[in-house]
Design an enzyme around this catalytic site. Sequence first.
Site, short mmCIF file in Angstrom:
data_model
loop_
_atom_site.label_atom_id
_atom_site.label_comp_id
_atom_site.label_asym_id
_atom_site.label_seq_id
_atom_site.Cartn_x
_atom_site.Cartn_y
_atom_site.Cartn_z
N LYS A 194 18.38 22.00 17.62
CA LYS A 194 18.16 20.99 16.58
C LYS A 194 17.91 21.71 15.26
CE LYS A 194 15.26 17.11 15.23
NZ LYS A 194 14.26 16.14 15.65
N LYS A 246 22.21 18.91 17.61
CA LYS A 246 21.93 17.90 16.60
C LYS A 246 21.77 18.55 15.24
CE LYS A 246 18.29 14.62 15.53
NZ LYS A 246 17.00 14.13 15.87
C1 PBG Z 1 12.15 13.53 15.36
C2 PBG Z 1 13.54 13.05 15.14
C3 PBG Z 1 14.25 13.03 13.95
C4 PBG Z 1 15.49 12.48 14.24
C5 PBG Z 1 15.50 12.17 15.59
N1 PBG Z 1 14.29 12.55 16.14
C6 PBG Z 1 13.81 13.38 12.57
C7 PBG Z 1 13.63 14.80 12.19
O1 PBG Z 1 13.70 15.71 13.00
O2 PBG Z 1 13.37 15.04 10.99
C8 PBG Z 1 16.59 12.27 13.26
C9 PBG Z 1 17.66 11.34 13.73
C10 PBG Z 1 18.60 10.91 12.65
O3 PBG Z 1 18.58 11.42 11.52
O4 PBG Z 1 19.39 10.00 12.94
N2 PBG Z 1 11.38 12.54 16.02
#
Ligand code: PBG
Length: 323
Positions: A194, A246
Site C-alpha cells: 500500500k 493499492k
Molecule cells: C485506511 C484506508 C485508506 C483507504 C482505504 N483504507 C486511506 C489511507 O490510507 O489514507 C483509501 C481508499 C481510497 O482512496 O479509495 N483505512
Amino acid sequence: MIERPRRLRATPVLRSLTREHHLSARRLVLPLFVKEGLRSPAPIGSMPGVVQHTVPSLVEAAQEAVEAGVGGLMLFGVPAARDAVGSAGSDPDGVLNVGLRAVAEAVGDAAVVMGDLCLDEFTDHGHCGVLDAAGRVDNDATLSRYVELALAQADAGAALLGLSGMMDGQVGAVRGALDAAGRTDVVLLAYAAKYASAFYGPFRDAVDSALTGDRRTYQMDPGNRREALREVRLDVEQGADVVMVKPALPYLDVLSDVAAAVDVPVWAYQVSGEYAMVEAAAANGWIDRERAILESLVAVQRAGAGATLTYWAAEVATLLRRG
Ligand code: PBG
C-alpha cells in the site's frame, strides 16, 4: 504474409472468443461507507455517485450490489466521536461493527462481508495507528489495538478483515489473536503493498478524515518496486490469505510482479482518486465514461488482480449482466 493478427479482430464474437481477460461481477468488491448519526445518505463531494450511508441505506445498497452479482462488500465506518486510540473501532456498538452486523445478517453467504481494519477513521489525529509521547505512530502499541478491532469485527460477522494500516507485524498479530480466540475461519486480506498515494485524496472526504500531514512513515514510497515483494513476503509468512496492491492503475507493474511472486490470491484496490478522475473527465464530456471504467478494470485484471475493489462494482456488475 503468414501472420495476420487482424484476422481475429474482425467481429465482436471473434474478439470475444479470443479475448484473454473477461470481467466478472463475482470478482468485484464494493467499498461502502456507513456514518454514525446520519438521518439520510450524504453525498461525497469529490466522489459523485458515492454516499455516506445510514445503517438502513447501507443494508439496502449492500443488497442491491449482491443482487447485481458482486462478490464482496468492504465496509468503512465514520464515527460521531473520535479519540486518541480510536475507541469506536473496537466498540461492539461502534458504527462499523453495527454496520457489519446488519450487512452480514442481510446478505448471509451471498457475498463476502469485509471490514476495513484500521484506526484512521476512528482517531482524532487521523493516523492509522496510535501515537507515542513524541507524536510518532507507535507500531507495536498499534498492533494491540488492531487485535481488539479484529476480534470486534469478527464478532460482528465480518468473514474477511482488510488490514490496511501498514504496521509491521500486523498480519501475524491479528492472525495469532484470532486463532487463540478460536476464529481460525476469519480470512485475512493484507494490504501488503500500500503506497503513500495522492490518489486517496477523495477518500478523506468520504470518511471526514481528521488527518493533517501524511502517512509516509508507514505507507510505501511510490518510487519503490522491489520493496513491494518484501512487504508481500512478510505478510504471506505471517499468514495472510490474500494480498493486495493499492492503488491499482498507477501500480500495474507492482501488481504484475506480486502476481508472479506469490501463490496466494492477489487483489487490487482501485481507489477514490482513480474513481474521481474518470468521473470528473466524463462529467466534462472529455472521456467515454463506461468505456473508461471497463478498460481500467480489465487493465487491472490483466496485470494480475484476481479480484478488484472498486466504487463502480455494483454498476459494472449490472452492466455485465446486461451484456
Ligand atoms: C485506511 C484506508 C485508506 C483507504 C482505504 N483504507 C486511506 C489511507 O490510507 O489514507 C483509501 C481508499 C481510497 O482512496 O479509495 N483505512
